[in-house]
Design a protein around this motif. Structure first.
Motif, PDB file in Angstrom:
ATOM      1  N   PRO A   3      19.501  35.017  -1.925  1.00  0.00           N
ATOM      2  CA  PRO A   3      20.701  34.163  -1.875  1.00  0.00           C
ATOM      3  C   PRO A   3      21.570  34.375  -0.639  1.00  0.00           C
ATOM      4  N   SER A   4      21.470  35.520  -0.003  1.00  0.00           N
ATOM      5  CA  SER A   4      22.351  35.770   1.143  1.00  0.00           C
ATOM      6  C   SER A   4      21.773  35.307   2.473  1.00  0.00           C
ATOM      7  N   THR A   5      20.451  35.155   2.591  1.00  0.00           N
ATOM      8  CA  THR A   5      19.872  34.820   3.898  1.00  0.00           C
ATOM      9  C   THR A   5      18.990  33.585   3.928  1.00  0.00           C
ATOM     10  N   ALA A   6      18.500  33.140   2.794  1.00  0.00           N
ATOM     11  CA  ALA A   6      17.471  32.094   2.770  1.00  0.00           C
ATOM     12  C   ALA A   6      17.955  30.770   3.354  1.00  0.00           C
ATOM     13  N   LYS A   7      19.155  30.339   2.999  1.00  0.00           N
ATOM     14  CA  LYS A   7      19.663  29.056   3.489  1.00  0.00           C
ATOM     15  C   LYS A   7      19.801  29.062   5.013  1.00  0.00           C
ATOM     16  N   ALA A   8      20.379  30.110   5.550  1.00  0.00           N
ATOM     17  CA  ALA A   8      20.575  30.200   7.007  1.00  0.00           C
ATOM     18  C   ALA A   8      19.235  30.251   7.738  1.00  0.00           C
ATOM     19  N   GLU A   9      18.286  30.977   7.196  1.00  0.00           N
ATOM     20  CA  GLU A   9      16.968  31.073   7.823  1.00  0.00           C
ATOM     21  C   GLU A   9      16.243  29.732   7.806  1.00  0.00           C
ATOM     22  N   ALA A  10      16.322  29.015   6.685  1.00  0.00           N
ATOM     23  CA  ALA A  10      15.674  27.702   6.586  1.00  0.00           C
ATOM     24  C   ALA A  10      16.277  26.742   7.610  1.00  0.00           C
ATOM     25  N   ARG A  11      17.590  26.742   7.739  1.00  0.00           N
ATOM     26  CA  ARG A  11      18.233  25.850   8.704  1.00  0.00           C
ATOM     27  C   ARG A  11      17.943  26.246  10.145  1.00  0.00           C
ATOM     28  N   ALA A  12      17.871  27.528  10.430  1.00  0.00           N
ATOM     29  CA  ALA A  12      17.553  27.988  11.794  1.00  0.00           C
ATOM     30  C   ALA A  12      16.140  27.549  12.184  1.00  0.00           C
ATOM     31  N   ARG A  13      15.204  27.703  11.259  1.00  0.00           N
ATOM     32  CA  ARG A  13      13.833  27.271  11.557  1.00  0.00           C
ATOM     33  C   ARG A  13      13.761  25.748  11.712  1.00  0.00           C
ATOM     34  N   ALA A  14      14.533  25.030  10.919  1.00  0.00           N
ATOM     35  CA  ALA A  14      14.546  23.568  11.053  1.00  0.00           C
ATOM     36  C   ALA A  14      15.053  23.151  12.426  1.00  0.00           C
ATOM     37  N   ARG A  15      16.096  23.817  12.919  1.00  0.00           N
ATOM     38  CA  ARG A  15      16.607  23.502  14.265  1.00  0.00           C
ATOM     39  C   ARG A  15      15.550  23.783  15.331  1.00  0.00           C
ATOM     40  N   ASN A  16      14.851  24.906  15.210  1.00  0.00           N
ATOM     41  CA  ASN A  16      13.811  25.255  16.183  1.00  0.00           C
ATOM     42  C   ASN A  16      12.688  24.220  16.188  1.00  0.00           C
ATOM     43  N   ILE A  17      12.263  23.811  15.011  1.00  0.00           N
ATOM     44  CA  ILE A  17      11.169  22.838  14.920  1.00  0.00           C
ATOM     45  C   ILE A  17      11.617  21.478  15.419  1.00  0.00           C
ATOM     46  N   ASN A  18      12.848  21.060  15.090  1.00  0.00           N
ATOM     47  CA  ASN A  18      13.362  19.778  15.590  1.00  0.00           C
ATOM     48  C   ASN A  18      13.464  19.753  17.099  1.00  0.00           C
ATOM     49  N   ALA A  19      13.807  20.878  17.702  1.00  0.00           N
ATOM     50  CA  ALA A  19      13.914  20.937  19.159  1.00  0.00           C
ATOM     51  C   ALA A  19      12.547  20.759  19.818  1.00  0.00           C
ATOM     52  N   ARG A  20      11.512  21.326  19.215  1.00  0.00           N
ATOM     53  CA  ARG A  20      10.170  21.267  19.807  1.00  0.00           C
ATOM     54  C   ARG A  20       9.387  20.031  19.380  1.00  0.00           C
ATOM     55  N   PHE A  21       9.560  19.598  18.125  1.00  0.00           N
ATOM     56  CA  PHE A  21       8.826  18.459  17.574  1.00  0.00           C
ATOM     57  C   PHE A  21       9.795  17.455  16.941  1.00  0.00           C
ATOM     58  N   PRO A  22      10.523  16.693  17.738  1.00  0.00           N
ATOM     59  CA  PRO A  22      11.501  15.756  17.169  1.00  0.00           C
ATOM     60  C   PRO A  22      10.857  14.617  16.372  1.00  0.00           C
ATOM     61  N   GLN A  23       9.564  14.369  16.571  1.00  0.00           N
ATOM     62  CA  GLN A  23       8.899  13.283  15.852  1.00  0.00           C
ATOM     63  C   GLN A  23       8.653  13.639  14.381  1.00  0.00           C
ATOM     64  N   PHE A  24       8.681  14.928  14.027  1.00  0.00           N
ATOM     65  CA  PHE A  24       8.513  15.356  12.641  1.00  0.00           C
ATOM     66  C   PHE A  24       9.893  15.476  12.002  1.00  0.00           C
ATOM     67  N   GLY A  25      10.041  14.955  10.824  1.00  0.00           N
ATOM     68  CA  GLY A  25      11.285  15.151  10.086  1.00  0.00           C
ATOM     69  C   GLY A  25      11.280  16.527   9.442  1.00  0.00           C
ATOM     70  N   THR A  26      12.446  17.156   9.351  1.00  0.00           N
ATOM     71  CA  THR A  26      12.543  18.447   8.674  1.00  0.00           C
ATOM     72  C   THR A  26      13.421  18.288   7.444  1.00  0.00           C
TER      73      THR A  26
END
Length: 180
Positions: free
Chosen positions: A105-128
């Motif tokens: 509960p303390s880290t999962a949300k932030a980690e999921a959003r951080a990875r989503a930002r990284n993937i969106n930056a590299r692969f904007p054609q994929f929705g996250t």
């Protein structure tokens, strides 16, 4: 003459209107408003002209029913007009790539959003899609109709993000489809 008000419901409009004449004397005699209206016979209601126009006007046609406007563009063939609108969306069964899943509960949300930002930056054609389904926070990527498409994209993600590769897997999910 003493002025009384009556409340009338017209459709979804609630009106408090002055009542004149016989209903006034009947209402004063201890009768309810409904009884006064039923027994008085004639009731005069004063209202602003704009309100009267709104109450008694015909509803305007929606844009789909409206008369066609004159344009200078050429008319499209009938077959072209039966196509769905561009970018209309729908839901269907398909595949997504799960990149992250954790219940901390303390880290999962932030980690999921951080990875989503990284993937969106590299692969904007994929929705996250960062989704919370108690107790898990999950990050899923893409809207793939076939498993082969999802597997190819998962391979690209593993090559681009080797630190995520252990968690990357193709899963069945409801996907969003945009019609072109």
């Amino acid at each position: 003459m003493k002025l009384r008000y009556i409340t009338i419901i017209c459709g979804v409009v609630l009106l408090s209107l002055p009542v004149f004449g016989q209903a006034e004397s009947a209402a004063g005699a201890g009768k309810s408003v409904v009884e006064s209206i039923e027994t008085a016979g004639h009731i005069k209601v004063n209202m602003p002209e704009r309100l009267k126009e709104r109450l008694y006007s015909k509803p305007e046609k929606s844009e789909t029913e409206a008369e066609p406007k004159e344009t200078t563009a050429e008319v499209q063939p009938a077959a072209a007009s039966t196509k769905p609108a561009k970018h209309a969306t729908g839901k269907m069964g398909g595949y997504r790539i799960q990149v992250f899943s954790d219940s901390n509960p303390s880290t999962a949300k932030a980690e999921a959003r951080a990875r989503a930002r990284n993937i969106n930056a590299r692969f904007p054609q994929f929705g996250t899609y960062v989704v919370y389904s108690s107790p898990y926070w999950r990050l899923r990527v893409g809207n793939f109709r076939t498993q082969d498409e999802a597997n190819a994209a998962a391979h690209e993600l593993k090559d681009a993000f080797p630190s995520y590769s252990r968690e990357i897997r193709v899963v069945k999910d409801r996907i969003t489809i945009e019609n072109d």
